[in-house]
Design an enzyme around this catalytic site. Structure first.
Site, PDB file in Angstrom:
ATOM      1  N   GLU A   1      -0.684  -9.117  -0.553  1.00 49.25           N
ATOM      2  CA  GLU A   1      -2.109  -9.312  -0.253  1.00 49.25           C
ATOM      3  C   GLU A   1      -2.964  -9.230  -1.518  1.00 49.25           C
ATOM      4  O   GLU A   1      -3.940  -9.968  -1.668  1.00 49.25           O
ATOM      5  CB  GLU A   1      -2.558  -8.279   0.777  1.00 49.25           C
ATOM      6  CG  GLU A   1      -1.898  -8.506   2.137  1.00 49.25           C
ATOM      7  CD  GLU A   1      -2.116  -7.346   3.082  1.00 49.25           C
ATOM      8  OE1 GLU A   1      -1.438  -6.311   2.905  1.00 49.25           O
ATOM      9  OE2 GLU A   1      -2.951  -7.450   3.978  1.00 49.25           O
TER      10      GLU A   1
ATOM     11  N   GLY B   1       0.748  -4.883   0.954  1.00 50.33           N
ATOM     12  CA  GLY B   1      -0.451  -4.911   0.127  1.00 50.33           C
ATOM     13  C   GLY B   1      -0.231  -5.568  -1.230  1.00 50.33           C
ATOM     14  O   GLY B   1      -1.185  -6.074  -1.832  1.00 50.33           O
TER      15      GLY B   1
ATOM     16  N   ALA C   1       0.874  -1.163   0.000  1.00 51.30           N
ATOM     17  CA  ALA C   1       0.000   0.000   0.000  1.00 51.30           C
ATOM     18  C   ALA C   1       0.920   1.224   0.000  1.00 51.30           C
ATOM     19  O   ALA C   1       2.107   1.126   0.303  1.00 51.30           O
ATOM     20  CB  ALA C   1      -0.888  -0.018   1.230  1.00 51.30           C
TER      21      ALA C   1
ATOM     22  N   GLU D   1       4.789  -5.080   7.091  1.00 48.03           N
ATOM     23  CA  GLU D   1       4.066  -4.023   7.808  1.00 48.03           C
ATOM     24  C   GLU D   1       4.606  -3.780   9.213  1.00 48.03           C
ATOM     25  O   GLU D   1       4.681  -2.648   9.680  1.00 48.03           O
ATOM     26  CB  GLU D   1       2.568  -4.359   7.896  1.00 48.03           C
ATOM     27  CG  GLU D   1       1.800  -4.176   6.601  1.00 48.03           C
ATOM     28  CD  GLU D   1       1.765  -5.423   5.737  1.00 48.03           C
ATOM     29  OE1 GLU D   1       2.560  -6.361   5.984  1.00 48.03           O
ATOM     30  OE2 GLU D   1       0.964  -5.463   4.799  1.00 48.03           O
TER      31      GLU D   1
HETATM   32  N1  CAA Z   1       4.609   3.208  -0.692  1.00 45.02           N
HETATM   33  C1  CAA Z   1       5.018   4.373  -1.241  1.00 45.02           C
HETATM   34  N2  CAA Z   1       6.144   4.485  -1.957  1.00 45.02           N
HETATM   35  C2  CAA Z   1       6.920   3.388  -2.101  1.00 45.02           C
HETATM   36  C3  CAA Z   1       6.564   2.146  -1.556  1.00 45.02           C
HETATM   37  C4  CAA Z   1       5.338   2.081  -0.817  1.00 45.02           C
HETATM   38  N3  CAA Z   1       4.886   0.925  -0.291  1.00 45.02           N
HETATM   39  N4  CAA Z   1       7.521   1.243  -1.867  1.00 45.02           N
HETATM   40  C5  CAA Z   1       8.445   1.894  -2.578  1.00 45.02           C
HETATM   41  N5  CAA Z   1       8.090   3.201  -2.738  1.00 45.02           N
HETATM   42  C6  CAA Z   1       8.818   4.256  -3.434  1.00 45.02           C
HETATM   43  C7  CAA Z   1      10.054   4.672  -2.664  1.00 45.02           C
HETATM   44  O1  CAA Z   1       9.733   5.564  -1.639  1.00 45.02           O
HETATM   45  C8  CAA Z   1      10.892   5.290  -3.747  1.00 45.02           C
HETATM   46  O2  CAA Z   1      10.401   6.580  -4.010  1.00 45.02           O
HETATM   47  P1  CAA Z   1      11.432   7.833  -4.159  1.00 45.02           P
HETATM   48  O3  CAA Z   1      12.196   7.519  -5.410  1.00 45.02           O
HETATM   49  O4  CAA Z   1      10.522   9.011  -4.271  1.00 45.02           O
HETATM   50  O5  CAA Z   1      12.299   7.810  -2.934  1.00 45.02           O
HETATM   51  C9  CAA Z   1      10.551   4.431  -4.967  1.00 45.02           C
HETATM   52  O6  CAA Z   1       9.305   3.766  -4.669  1.00 45.02           O
HETATM   53  C10 CAA Z   1      11.584   3.368  -5.242  1.00 45.02           C
HETATM   54  O7  CAA Z   1      11.779   2.611  -4.047  1.00 45.02           O
HETATM   55  P2  CAA Z   1      13.242   2.379  -3.374  1.00 45.02           P
HETATM   56  O8  CAA Z   1      14.151   3.490  -3.725  1.00 45.02           O
HETATM   57  O9  CAA Z   1      13.018   2.102  -1.933  1.00 45.02           O
HETATM   58  O10 CAA Z   1      13.661   1.035  -4.162  1.00 45.02           O
HETATM   59  P3  CAA Z   1      14.662  -0.106  -3.632  1.00 45.02           P
HETATM   60  O11 CAA Z   1      14.896  -0.985  -4.808  1.00 45.02           O
HETATM   61  O12 CAA Z   1      15.818   0.496  -2.910  1.00 45.02           O
HETATM   62  O13 CAA Z   1      13.815  -0.892  -2.515  1.00 45.02           O
HETATM   63  C11 CAA Z   1      11.861  -2.024  -1.634  1.00 45.02           C
HETATM   64  C12 CAA Z   1      12.672  -1.639  -2.881  1.00 45.02           C
HETATM   65  C13 CAA Z   1      12.656  -3.006  -0.762  1.00 45.02           C
HETATM   66  C14 CAA Z   1      10.575  -2.681  -2.116  1.00 45.02           C
HETATM   67  C15 CAA Z   1      11.559  -0.764  -0.794  1.00 45.02           C
HETATM   68  O14 CAA Z   1      11.010   0.237  -1.659  1.00 45.02           O
HETATM   69  C16 CAA Z   1      10.578  -0.971   0.317  1.00 45.02           C
HETATM   70  O15 CAA Z   1      10.940  -1.507   1.348  1.00 45.02           O
HETATM   71  N6  CAA Z   1       9.309  -0.534   0.130  1.00 45.02           N
HETATM   72  C17 CAA Z   1       8.287  -0.597   1.145  1.00 45.02           C
HETATM   73  C18 CAA Z   1       7.774  -2.007   1.331  1.00 45.02           C
HETATM   74  C19 CAA Z   1       6.717  -2.031   2.421  1.00 45.02           C
HETATM   75  O16 CAA Z   1       6.960  -1.748   3.561  1.00 45.02           O
HETATM   76  N7  CAA Z   1       5.463  -2.377   2.033  1.00 45.02           N
HETATM   77  C20 CAA Z   1       4.354  -2.428   2.957  1.00 45.02           C
HETATM   78  C21 CAA Z   1       3.596  -1.157   2.865  1.00 45.02           C
HETATM   79  S1  CAA Z   1       2.302  -1.016   4.124  1.00 45.02           S
HETATM   80  C22 CAA Z   1       1.058  -1.972   3.544  1.00 45.02           C
HETATM   81  O17 CAA Z   1       1.141  -2.541   2.485  1.00 45.02           O
HETATM   82  C23 CAA Z   1      -0.172  -2.050   4.421  1.00 45.02           C
HETATM   83  C24 CAA Z   1      -1.124  -3.129   4.031  1.00 45.02           C
HETATM   84  O18 CAA Z   1      -1.280  -4.112   4.684  1.00 45.02           O
HETATM   85  C25 CAA Z   1      -1.949  -3.029   2.847  1.00 45.02           C
END
Ligand code: CAA
Length: 258
Positions: free
Chosen positions: A112, A109, A66, A132
């Site tokens: 999911e 998400g 998400a 999460e």
């Molecule tokens: N939401 C918003 N933006 C996100 C995102 C997310 N879930 N995941 C990645 N992005 C964005 C990053 O912020 C980044 O944006 P900027 O260039 O503006 O900084 C861009 O996408 C590229 O990401 P990274 O630079 O981080 O790419 P990476 O290759 O270094 O890492 C990754 C990849 C490991 C997937 C890392 O992006 C990450 O850990 N993302 C978050 C994963 C996460 O925590 N997901 C759970 C979200 S909460 C949820 O989903 C609740 C639910 O139950 C529904």
């Protein structure tokens, strides 16, 4: 047809393909993307020319969760009043079979969303996780329920409590994904699998999906009963007569979706 900002919608014969298309955010599922996916899936579900749906992302990311940036400053009341994520129930209610074709990150998400689909075909580069807990939240798009049913309590607890990401091989071993294919073949394989399903009788495929979901969603005795009644009901269709007659006559069936 409707224009969608965050996805691409294509038709390949009887298969509808929804491609998540927010590359700058690794396909993070913001509210607008949820509405696009749900809108497109609903549109495809209502189309009698469509017999299966594929949901996919990019090679790098199916969806990285998400949208954290959209949610970070929201309050309990914001979440509650908007009933955040409730729109995904509409995708789960789609009757047409839905395949998730997953490459790269399927996190939070994203994992999911793949679990809302009927089954997952993973590329060998796919990774799955529920991170999460590292953000101080819990799964909110059904992960605690669907992941637990899909892989059992031990794996689901471990993944949800630690946030550990698993690779495609582990995901297949624990039953999270149906099959792994080389990354370069992922879409072709998913399209061929979807076309195979779409070539079957559409109403029979819907009944099959409904009754497997009953096993997934309800208790055994109720599911067995529903299966028997739905099995009886297929004998009211032309496609049952045709399918069985074709077998006995040693020829391919010609289904009419009646
Ligand atoms: N939401 C918003 N933006 C996100 C995102 C997310 N879930 N995941 C990645 N992005 C964005 C990053 O912020 C980044 O944006 P900027 O260039 O503006 O900084 C861009 O996408 C590229 O990401 P990274 O630079 O981080 O790419 P990476 O290759 O270094 O890492 C990754 C990849 C490991 C997937 C890392 O992006 C990450 O850990 N993302 C978050 C994963 C996460 O925590 N997901 C759970 C979200 S909460 C949820 O989903 C609740 C639910 O139950 C529904």
């Amino acid at each position: 047809t409707h224009f969608y900002e965050n996805i691409l919608l294509e038709r390949h014969g009887r298969v509808g393909v929804i491609t998540l298309n927010r590359p700058k955010a690794l396909n993070a599922l913001n509210f607008a993307t949820m509405q696009d996916v749900v809108g497109a899936a609903t549109q495809l579900d209502a189309d009698p020319e469509i017999g299966a749906i594929v949901i996919t992302g990019s090679e790098r990311a199916f969806a990285a969760g998400a949208d954290i940036k959209e949610m970070s400053t929201m309050s309990y009341m914001d979440m509650y009043l908007k009933d955040w994520f409730a729109g995904w129930d509409t995708l789960a209610a789609v009757r047409t079979p839905v395949i998730a074709a997953v490459s790269g990150h399927a996190l939070g998400g994203g994992c999911e969303l793949a679990l809302i689909c009927d089954f997952i075909i993973a590329s060998d580069t796919a990774t799955f996780g529920q991170p999460e807990i590292k953000l101080g939240v819990i799964p909110g798009m059904g992960g605690s329920q669907r992941l637990t049913r899909a892989v059992g309590k031990a794996k689901a607890m471990e993944m949800i409590l630690t946030g550990r990401t698993i690779d495609a091989v582990e995901a297949e071993r624990i039953g999270l994904v149906a099959r792994i294919v080389p990354a370069t073949d992922l879409l072709a394989d998913a399209l061929a699998t979807a076309a195979d399903i779409a070539a079957k009788s559409a109403p029979i495929a819907m009944l099959a999906k409904e009754v497997v979901n009953a096993a997934y969603e309800s208790m055994l005795s109720g599911g067995i009963h529903l299966e028997r009644r739905l099995f009886h009901s297929v004998f009211a269709t032309d496609d049952q007569s045709e399918g069985m007659a074709a077998f006995i006559e040693k020829r391919p069936p010609v289904f009419t979706n009646r």
